[in-house]
Design an enzyme around this catalytic site. Structure first.
Site, mmCIF file in Angstrom:
data_model
loop_
_atom_site.group_PDB
_atom_site.id
_atom_site.type_symbol
_atom_site.label_atom_id
_atom_site.label_comp_id
_atom_site.label_asym_id
_atom_site.label_seq_id
_atom_site.Cartn_x
_atom_site.Cartn_y
_atom_site.Cartn_z
ATOM 1 N N ALA A 63 -28.080 32.794 -52.879
ATOM 2 C CA ALA A 63 -28.136 31.554 -52.128
ATOM 3 C C ALA A 63 -26.695 31.133 -51.869
ATOM 4 O O ALA A 63 -25.781 31.539 -52.600
ATOM 5 C CB ALA A 63 -28.879 30.505 -52.925
ATOM 6 N N GLY A 108 -30.383 34.818 -55.279
ATOM 7 C CA GLY A 108 -31.421 34.759 -54.242
ATOM 8 C C GLY A 108 -31.624 36.096 -53.534
ATOM 9 O O GLY A 108 -32.692 36.345 -52.965
ATOM 10 N N GLU A 111 -33.871 37.964 -55.721
ATOM 11 C CA GLU A 111 -35.168 37.276 -55.647
ATOM 12 C C GLU A 111 -35.909 37.576 -54.348
ATOM 13 O O GLU A 111 -37.122 37.782 -54.351
ATOM 14 C CB GLU A 111 -34.948 35.760 -55.806
ATOM 15 C CG GLU A 111 -34.562 35.392 -57.238
ATOM 16 C CD GLU A 111 -34.059 33.966 -57.360
ATOM 17 O OE1 GLU A 111 -33.155 33.583 -56.586
ATOM 18 O OE2 GLU A 111 -34.557 33.227 -58.222
ATOM 19 N N GLU A 131 -27.240 33.253 -62.156
ATOM 20 C CA GLU A 131 -27.283 31.791 -62.053
ATOM 21 C C GLU A 131 -26.798 31.057 -63.288
ATOM 22 O O GLU A 131 -26.166 30.010 -63.183
ATOM 23 C CB GLU A 131 -28.716 31.328 -61.708
ATOM 24 C CG GLU A 131 -29.125 31.582 -60.270
ATOM 25 C CD GLU A 131 -29.711 32.976 -60.047
ATOM 26 O OE1 GLU A 131 -29.622 33.821 -60.960
ATOM 27 O OE2 GLU A 131 -30.267 33.209 -58.958
HETATM 28 N N1 DAK Z 1 -22.585 32.047 -51.248
HETATM 29 C C1 DAK Z 1 -21.648 31.742 -50.330
HETATM 30 N N2 DAK Z 1 -20.670 32.588 -49.959
HETATM 31 C C2 DAK Z 1 -20.634 33.781 -50.574
HETATM 32 C C3 DAK Z 1 -21.580 34.162 -51.552
HETATM 33 C C4 DAK Z 1 -22.600 33.230 -51.885
HETATM 34 N N3 DAK Z 1 -23.560 33.513 -52.774
HETATM 35 N N4 DAK Z 1 -21.260 35.406 -51.964
HETATM 36 C C5 DAK Z 1 -20.171 35.777 -51.280
HETATM 37 N N5 DAK Z 1 -19.799 34.803 -50.430
HETATM 38 C C6 DAK Z 1 -18.670 34.825 -49.500
HETATM 39 C C7 DAK Z 1 -17.354 34.626 -50.259
HETATM 40 O O1 DAK Z 1 -17.116 33.264 -50.500
HETATM 41 C C8 DAK Z 1 -16.365 35.223 -49.277
HETATM 42 O O2 DAK Z 1 -16.140 34.279 -48.247
HETATM 43 P P1 DAK Z 1 -14.638 34.039 -47.628
HETATM 44 O O3 DAK Z 1 -13.810 33.636 -48.799
HETATM 45 O O4 DAK Z 1 -14.249 35.369 -47.082
HETATM 46 O O5 DAK Z 1 -14.841 32.973 -46.608
HETATM 47 C C9 DAK Z 1 -17.133 36.371 -48.667
HETATM 48 O O6 DAK Z 1 -18.529 36.103 -48.916
HETATM 49 C C10 DAK Z 1 -16.808 37.707 -49.309
HETATM 50 O O7 DAK Z 1 -16.963 37.561 -50.699
HETATM 51 P P2 DAK Z 1 -15.840 37.998 -51.761
HETATM 52 O O8 DAK Z 1 -14.482 37.838 -51.187
HETATM 53 O O9 DAK Z 1 -16.138 37.274 -53.036
HETATM 54 O O10 DAK Z 1 -16.164 39.548 -51.924
HETATM 55 P P3 DAK Z 1 -15.917 40.439 -53.193
HETATM 56 O O11 DAK Z 1 -16.155 41.858 -52.746
HETATM 57 O O12 DAK Z 1 -14.619 40.138 -53.841
HETATM 58 O O13 DAK Z 1 -17.079 40.035 -54.226
HETATM 59 C C11 DAK Z 1 -19.326 39.455 -54.880
HETATM 60 C C12 DAK Z 1 -18.402 40.261 -53.893
HETATM 61 C C13 DAK Z 1 -20.768 39.598 -54.401
HETATM 62 C C14 DAK Z 1 -19.186 40.075 -56.280
HETATM 63 C C15 DAK Z 1 -18.860 38.003 -54.915
HETATM 64 O O14 DAK Z 1 -18.789 37.531 -53.560
HETATM 65 C C16 DAK Z 1 -19.789 37.102 -55.671
HETATM 66 O O15 DAK Z 1 -19.778 37.084 -56.911
HETATM 67 N N6 DAK Z 1 -20.587 36.314 -54.927
HETATM 68 C C17 DAK Z 1 -21.486 35.380 -55.536
HETATM 69 C C18 DAK Z 1 -22.660 36.097 -56.109
HETATM 70 C C19 DAK Z 1 -23.591 35.133 -56.813
HETATM 71 O O16 DAK Z 1 -23.230 34.511 -57.819
HETATM 72 N N7 DAK Z 1 -24.775 35.003 -56.270
HETATM 73 C C20 DAK Z 1 -25.783 34.166 -56.837
HETATM 74 C C21 DAK Z 1 -25.716 32.878 -56.125
HETATM 75 S S1 DAK Z 1 -26.707 31.691 -56.976
HETATM 76 C C22 DAK Z 1 -32.275 27.005 -56.522
HETATM 77 C C23 DAK Z 1 -32.404 27.722 -55.398
HETATM 78 C C24 DAK Z 1 -31.808 28.947 -55.329
HETATM 79 C C25 DAK Z 1 -31.044 29.419 -56.366
HETATM 80 C C26 DAK Z 1 -30.935 28.656 -57.494
HETATM 81 C C27 DAK Z 1 -31.555 27.459 -57.610
HETATM 82 N N8 DAK Z 1 -32.896 25.696 -56.576
HETATM 83 C C28 DAK Z 1 -32.581 24.801 -55.563
HETATM 84 C C29 DAK Z 1 -33.708 25.360 -57.706
HETATM 85 C C30 DAK Z 1 -30.360 30.657 -56.225
HETATM 86 C C31 DAK Z 1 -29.101 30.751 -56.681
HETATM 87 C C32 DAK Z 1 -28.228 31.840 -56.326
HETATM 88 O O17 DAK Z 1 -28.568 32.736 -55.578
#
Ligand code: DAK
Length: 263
Positions: A63, A108, A111, A131
């Site tokens: 997400a 997400g 998921e 998360e």
């Molecule tokens: N959201 C927004 N932008 C993201 C992103 C994300 N999840 N993942 C990557 N990006 C963006 C980065 O900010 C970056 O943007 P710029 O800085 O270039 O503008 C671009 O994508 C490239 O990412 P990186 O520079 O970080 O690329 P790397 O190769 O260095 O790293 C990575 C790739 C996938 C390891 C890293 O980007 C990363 O850790 N991303 C986050 C992964 C993550 O934690 N995903 C889980 C998100 S939490 C809920 C509803 C839904 C959810 C929870 C609760 N309720 C409302 C109850 C769900 C939650 C989630 O999904």
């Protein structure tokens, strides 16, 4: 549509999440567009869907953390509902959906793949529910679907530990059915989709419904669900043609199932 592209090739539809700059992260607009795209699929023609992400790095990196970072409790709940509604639509979509996971499937992203019927991935795929490291729980069904797919112990280890796993481990624990070199992923997904689409569409839909609804029921009730769906196939053109061709020993014809008629 800005972030979703959709193409139907014969009986197979391909939905691609195209927000490559943010590694295809799911913001509200992506979720809205995905919802609209699903509503627009021509179910009289398309018999199997493929869901994938644009590029060779990421399926869906979760997400959108930027969008979520400023949400209030009420907004967070609304965002969760928006995602859950779309994911549930995918899960209960009348035809099978294959997730072709081309890289990161985090939060997400993991998921949404678990809302699909079948997951296959590229060798560079990474799965995880990170998360708890962000101070939240999985919010799009991760606590529920991961445990059902890989078992409670493995799901708890991944979720409590925010531990990402690579494609090989995802295959070993049954999260994905197969792993391919990146260039072979979409051809494999299309081949699988075409195989499914070549079978009797009423029966395939009934199998999806029976498996999904049966899994949520006690065995006595689950068997009744199957009985009813089994019964619903009879007197259909598919059943008559499928069995007729077998009895006539006409293997060629057997593959040519009749056009889908609404159940
Ligand atoms: N959201 C927004 N932008 C993201 C992103 C994300 N999840 N993942 C990557 N990006 C963006 C980065 O900010 C970056 O943007 P710029 O800085 O270039 O503008 C671009 O994508 C490239 O990412 P990186 O520079 O970080 O690329 P790397 O190769 O260095 O790293 C990575 C790739 C996938 C390891 C890293 O980007 C990363 O850790 N991303 C986050 C992964 C993550 O934690 N995903 C889980 C998100 S939490 C809920 C509803 C839904 C959810 C929870 C609760 N309720 C409302 C109850 C769900 C939650 C989630 O999904």
């Amino acid at each position: 549509m800005e972030f979703i592209s959709y193409e139907a090739e014969g009986n197979v539809g391909v939905i691609t999440i195209t927000r490559e700059k943010a590694l295809n992260a799911l913001n509200s607009q992506v979720l809205d567009e995905l919802n609209e795209t699903l509503d627009s699929v021509d179910l009289d023609t398309v018999r199997c869907l493929i869901l994938t992400g644009a590029g060779e790095k990421s399926f869906v990196a979760g997400a959108d953390i930027g969008e979520m970072s400023t949400l209030t409790k009420a907004e967070g709940e609304a965002f969760g509902k928006k995602g859950n509604d779309v994911f549930r639509k995918l899960e209960t979509f009348p035809i099978p959906v294959i997730a072709a996971i081309n890289g990161f499937a985090l939060g997400g992203g993991c998921e949404i793949s678990m809302s699909c019927d079948i997951r296959i991935c590229s060798e560079n795929a990474v799965f995880g529910q990170p998360e708890v490291g962000l101070g939240i729980t999985p919010g799009f069904g991760g606590t529920q679907r991961l445990a059902r797919i890989v078992g409670v112990g493995k799901a708890k280890e991944m979720i409590y530990g925010a531990r990402n796993i690579k494609a090989e481990e995802a295959y070993r624990i049954g999260l994905v059915n197969n792993v391919y070199p990146i260039g072979e992923l979409m051809p494999a997904a299309k081949k699988l989709a075409s195989t499914i689409a070549a079978n009797a569409p009423i029966a395939v839909r009934a199998c999806k419904k029976a498996i999904n609804e049966g899994l949520d029921a006690a065995m006595d009730d689950a068997i009744v669900i199957e009985e009813k769906l089994f019964g619903s196939c009879f007197e259909t053109e598919d059943q008559k043609a499928g069995m007729g061709n077998f009895l006539e020993k006409d293997k060629e014809k057997k593959l040519k199932v009749v056009p889908f008629k609404n159940m």
